[in-house]
Design a protein around this motif. Structure first.
Motif, mmCIF file in Angstrom:
data_model
loop_
_atom_site.group_PDB
_atom_site.id
_atom_site.type_symbol
_atom_site.label_atom_id
_atom_site.label_comp_id
_atom_site.label_asym_id
_atom_site.label_seq_id
_atom_site.Cartn_x
_atom_site.Cartn_y
_atom_site.Cartn_z
ATOM 1 N N CYS A 1 -29.106 -75.085 16.911
ATOM 2 C CA CYS A 1 -28.828 -75.530 18.281
ATOM 3 C C CYS A 1 -30.112 -75.638 19.100
ATOM 4 O O CYS A 1 -30.267 -76.559 19.903
ATOM 5 C CB CYS A 1 -27.846 -74.574 18.958
ATOM 6 S SG CYS A 1 -26.190 -74.663 18.260
ATOM 7 N N ALA A 2 -31.028 -74.706 18.896
ATOM 8 C CA ALA A 2 -32.296 -74.742 19.629
ATOM 9 C C ALA A 2 -33.103 -75.977 19.265
ATOM 10 O O ALA A 2 -33.705 -76.622 20.138
ATOM 11 C CB ALA A 2 -33.096 -73.475 19.336
ATOM 12 N N THR A 3 -33.107 -76.327 18.002
ATOM 13 C CA THR A 3 -33.818 -77.524 17.560
ATOM 14 C C THR A 3 -33.217 -78.773 18.194
ATOM 15 O O THR A 3 -33.944 -79.644 18.691
ATOM 16 C CB THR A 3 -33.781 -77.627 16.024
ATOM 17 O OG1 THR A 3 -34.428 -76.470 15.479
ATOM 18 C CG2 THR A 3 -34.489 -78.873 15.531
ATOM 19 N N LEU A 4 -31.908 -78.856 18.224
ATOM 20 C CA LEU A 4 -31.254 -80.007 18.842
ATOM 21 C C LEU A 4 -31.456 -80.022 20.356
ATOM 22 O O LEU A 4 -31.616 -81.100 20.952
ATOM 23 C CB LEU A 4 -29.764 -80.029 18.509
ATOM 24 C CG LEU A 4 -29.422 -80.281 17.039
ATOM 25 C CD1 LEU A 4 -27.914 -80.260 16.842
ATOM 26 C CD2 LEU A 4 -30.020 -81.575 16.545
ATOM 27 N N ALA A 5 -31.450 -78.862 20.986
ATOM 28 C CA ALA A 5 -31.661 -78.796 22.434
ATOM 29 C C ALA A 5 -33.026 -79.351 22.822
ATOM 30 O O ALA A 5 -33.179 -79.954 23.885
ATOM 31 C CB ALA A 5 -31.507 -77.363 22.931
ATOM 32 N N ARG A 6 -34.008 -79.153 21.975
ATOM 33 C CA ARG A 6 -35.345 -79.716 22.234
ATOM 34 C C ARG A 6 -35.431 -81.166 21.779
ATOM 35 O O ARG A 6 -35.835 -82.035 22.541
ATOM 36 C CB ARG A 6 -36.425 -78.900 21.504
ATOM 37 C CG ARG A 6 -36.788 -77.612 22.165
ATOM 38 C CD ARG A 6 -37.604 -77.788 23.453
ATOM 39 N NE ARG A 6 -38.755 -78.646 23.224
ATOM 40 C CZ ARG A 6 -39.132 -79.618 24.055
ATOM 41 N NH1 ARG A 6 -38.474 -79.850 25.167
ATOM 42 N NH2 ARG A 6 -40.190 -80.363 23.772
ATOM 43 N N SER A 7 -35.063 -81.437 20.543
ATOM 44 C CA SER A 7 -35.304 -82.767 19.980
ATOM 45 C C SER A 7 -34.419 -83.846 20.593
ATOM 46 O O SER A 7 -34.862 -84.977 20.773
ATOM 47 C CB SER A 7 -35.133 -82.749 18.457
ATOM 48 O OG SER A 7 -33.804 -82.442 18.092
ATOM 49 N N HIS A 8 -33.193 -83.514 20.954
ATOM 50 C CA HIS A 8 -32.271 -84.513 21.495
ATOM 51 C C HIS A 8 -32.173 -84.490 23.012
ATOM 52 O O HIS A 8 -31.802 -85.507 23.598
ATOM 53 C CB HIS A 8 -30.868 -84.297 20.926
ATOM 54 C CG HIS A 8 -30.769 -84.587 19.476
ATOM 55 N ND1 HIS A 8 -29.565 -84.654 18.824
ATOM 56 C CD2 HIS A 8 -31.710 -84.821 18.526
ATOM 57 C CE1 HIS A 8 -29.765 -84.922 17.540
ATOM 58 N NE2 HIS A 8 -31.069 -85.015 17.337
ATOM 59 N N SER A 9 -32.462 -83.350 23.640
ATOM 60 C CA SER A 9 -32.218 -83.222 25.081
ATOM 61 C C SER A 9 -33.444 -82.866 25.909
ATOM 62 O O SER A 9 -33.353 -82.803 27.128
ATOM 63 C CB SER A 9 -31.125 -82.164 25.330
ATOM 64 O OG SER A 9 -29.940 -82.542 24.670
ATOM 65 N N ASP A 10 -34.565 -82.596 25.277
ATOM 66 C CA ASP A 10 -35.821 -82.300 25.967
ATOM 67 C C ASP A 10 -35.679 -81.135 26.952
ATOM 68 O O ASP A 10 -36.198 -81.173 28.062
ATOM 69 C CB ASP A 10 -36.355 -83.543 26.687
ATOM 70 C CG ASP A 10 -37.829 -83.437 27.042
ATOM 71 O OD1 ASP A 10 -38.543 -82.613 26.426
ATOM 72 O OD2 ASP A 10 -38.278 -84.182 27.939
ATOM 73 N N THR A 11 -34.962 -80.096 26.552
ATOM 74 C CA THR A 11 -34.805 -78.936 27.426
ATOM 75 C C THR A 11 -36.143 -78.243 27.642
ATOM 76 O O THR A 11 -37.011 -78.244 26.775
ATOM 77 C CB THR A 11 -33.804 -77.925 26.835
ATOM 78 O OG1 THR A 11 -34.250 -77.526 25.539
ATOM 79 C CG2 THR A 11 -32.409 -78.524 26.748
ATOM 80 N N ASN A 12 -36.292 -77.654 28.826
ATOM 81 C CA ASN A 12 -37.509 -76.898 29.113
ATOM 82 C C ASN A 12 -37.224 -75.423 29.370
ATOM 83 O O ASN A 12 -38.148 -74.652 29.614
ATOM 84 C CB ASN A 12 -38.311 -77.522 30.253
ATOM 85 C CG ASN A 12 -37.544 -77.658 31.548
ATOM 86 O OD1 ASN A 12 -36.388 -77.255 31.650
ATOM 87 N ND2 ASN A 12 -38.183 -78.251 32.549
ATOM 88 N N VAL A 13 -35.963 -75.035 29.311
ATOM 89 C CA VAL A 13 -35.588 -73.625 29.428
ATOM 90 C C VAL A 13 -34.579 -73.293 28.342
ATOM 91 O O VAL A 13 -33.592 -74.011 28.152
ATOM 92 C CB VAL A 13 -35.006 -73.297 30.820
ATOM 93 C CG1 VAL A 13 -34.396 -71.900 30.852
ATOM 94 C CG2 VAL A 13 -36.082 -73.429 31.909
ATOM 95 N N LEU A 14 -34.853 -72.207 27.648
ATOM 96 C CA LEU A 14 -33.956 -71.677 26.623
ATOM 97 C C LEU A 14 -33.310 -70.419 27.177
ATOM 98 O O LEU A 14 -33.999 -69.522 27.671
ATOM 99 C CB LEU A 14 -34.748 -71.330 25.357
ATOM 100 C CG LEU A 14 -33.991 -70.591 24.251
ATOM 101 C CD1 LEU A 14 -32.871 -71.458 23.682
ATOM 102 C CD2 LEU A 14 -34.965 -70.169 23.156
ATOM 103 N N CYS A 15 -31.988 -70.352 27.092
ATOM 104 C CA CYS A 15 -31.247 -69.177 27.557
ATOM 105 C C CYS A 15 -30.598 -68.494 26.350
ATOM 106 O O CYS A 15 -29.969 -69.151 25.520
ATOM 107 C CB CYS A 15 -30.194 -69.580 28.570
ATOM 108 S SG CYS A 15 -30.876 -70.380 30.042
ATOM 109 N N LEU A 16 -30.781 -67.189 26.302
ATOM 110 C CA LEU A 16 -30.267 -66.392 25.186
ATOM 111 C C LEU A 16 -29.330 -65.308 25.695
ATOM 112 O O LEU A 16 -29.544 -64.756 26.777
ATOM 113 C CB LEU A 16 -31.426 -65.721 24.446
ATOM 114 C CG LEU A 16 -32.475 -66.616 23.816
ATOM 115 C CD1 LEU A 16 -33.671 -65.788 23.366
ATOM 116 C CD2 LEU A 16 -31.882 -67.395 22.655
ATOM 117 N N GLY A 17 -28.347 -64.979 24.876
ATOM 118 C CA GLY A 17 -27.424 -63.898 25.191
ATOM 119 C C GLY A 17 -27.659 -62.704 24.300
ATOM 120 O O GLY A 17 -27.341 -62.746 23.104
ATOM 121 N N ALA A 18 -28.205 -61.652 24.867
ATOM 122 C CA ALA A 18 -28.541 -60.464 24.078
ATOM 123 C C ALA A 18 -27.310 -59.759 23.513
ATOM 124 O O ALA A 18 -27.414 -59.051 22.515
ATOM 125 C CB ALA A 18 -29.357 -59.492 24.933
#
Length: 152
Positions: free
Chosen positions: A89-106
């Motif tokens: 999902c992280a790879t797709l969030a960058r490669s397809h959507s150009d996200t600049n913030v990643l949010c994680l749930g601990a």
């Protein structure tokens, strides 16, 4: 890379691990500084503003589930945040959507998976040369320009 990190008490421990992974980058921790109960907006909002104003290239925000951080961050012009629970999902969030913030749930993923997710997100480029992704991201940016106010 200049990276803003932030989170609340539920994400503090994982945020500290993420900071270790980010060694070698210019990292600023917007808080919180421990596991004392706190309000997520007090830390994520200033960090999101810093990313939105381009004082930082990216942000990694950690709370209990990730959605609170994304909800706050995506209210800020210039911020495109995604909650990711695995490297795919992280790879797709960058490669397809150009996200600049990643949010994680601990409370959702363990530290090993979280760190691999951060690593994947940081090392993936936006596929700007693929027309359908470029057009899609432009549409999202147009929506943000139309509805997010910068004058507040």
């Amino acid at each position: 890379m200049r990276i803003a990190v932030a989170g609340d008490h539920a994400g503090w421990s994982l945020k500290e691990e993420v900071k270790e992974l980010l060694a070698g980058h210019d990292v600023t921790d917007f808080g919180t500084g421990d596991t004392t109960a706190c309000d997520l907006p007090d830390f994520v909002y200033p960090a999101a503003l810093a990313v939105g104003d381009a004082r930082f290239d990216r942000g990694v925000f950690v709370d209990g589930v990730g959605y609170g951080s994304a909800l706050i961050a995506n209210k800020v012009p210039g911020v495109y945040a995604a909650v990711c629970q695995d490297p795919f999902c992280a790879t797709l969030a960058r490669s397809h959507s150009d996200t600049n913030v990643l949010c994680l749930g601990a409370k959702v993923i363990g530290s090993g998976l979280a760190l691999e997710t951060v690593r994947a997100w940081l090392t993936t480029d936006f596929l700007a040369d693929v027309p359908r992704y470029a057009v899609r991201v432009d549409k999202v940016r147009e929506i943000a320009e139309r509805h997010l106010r910068r004058d507040l």
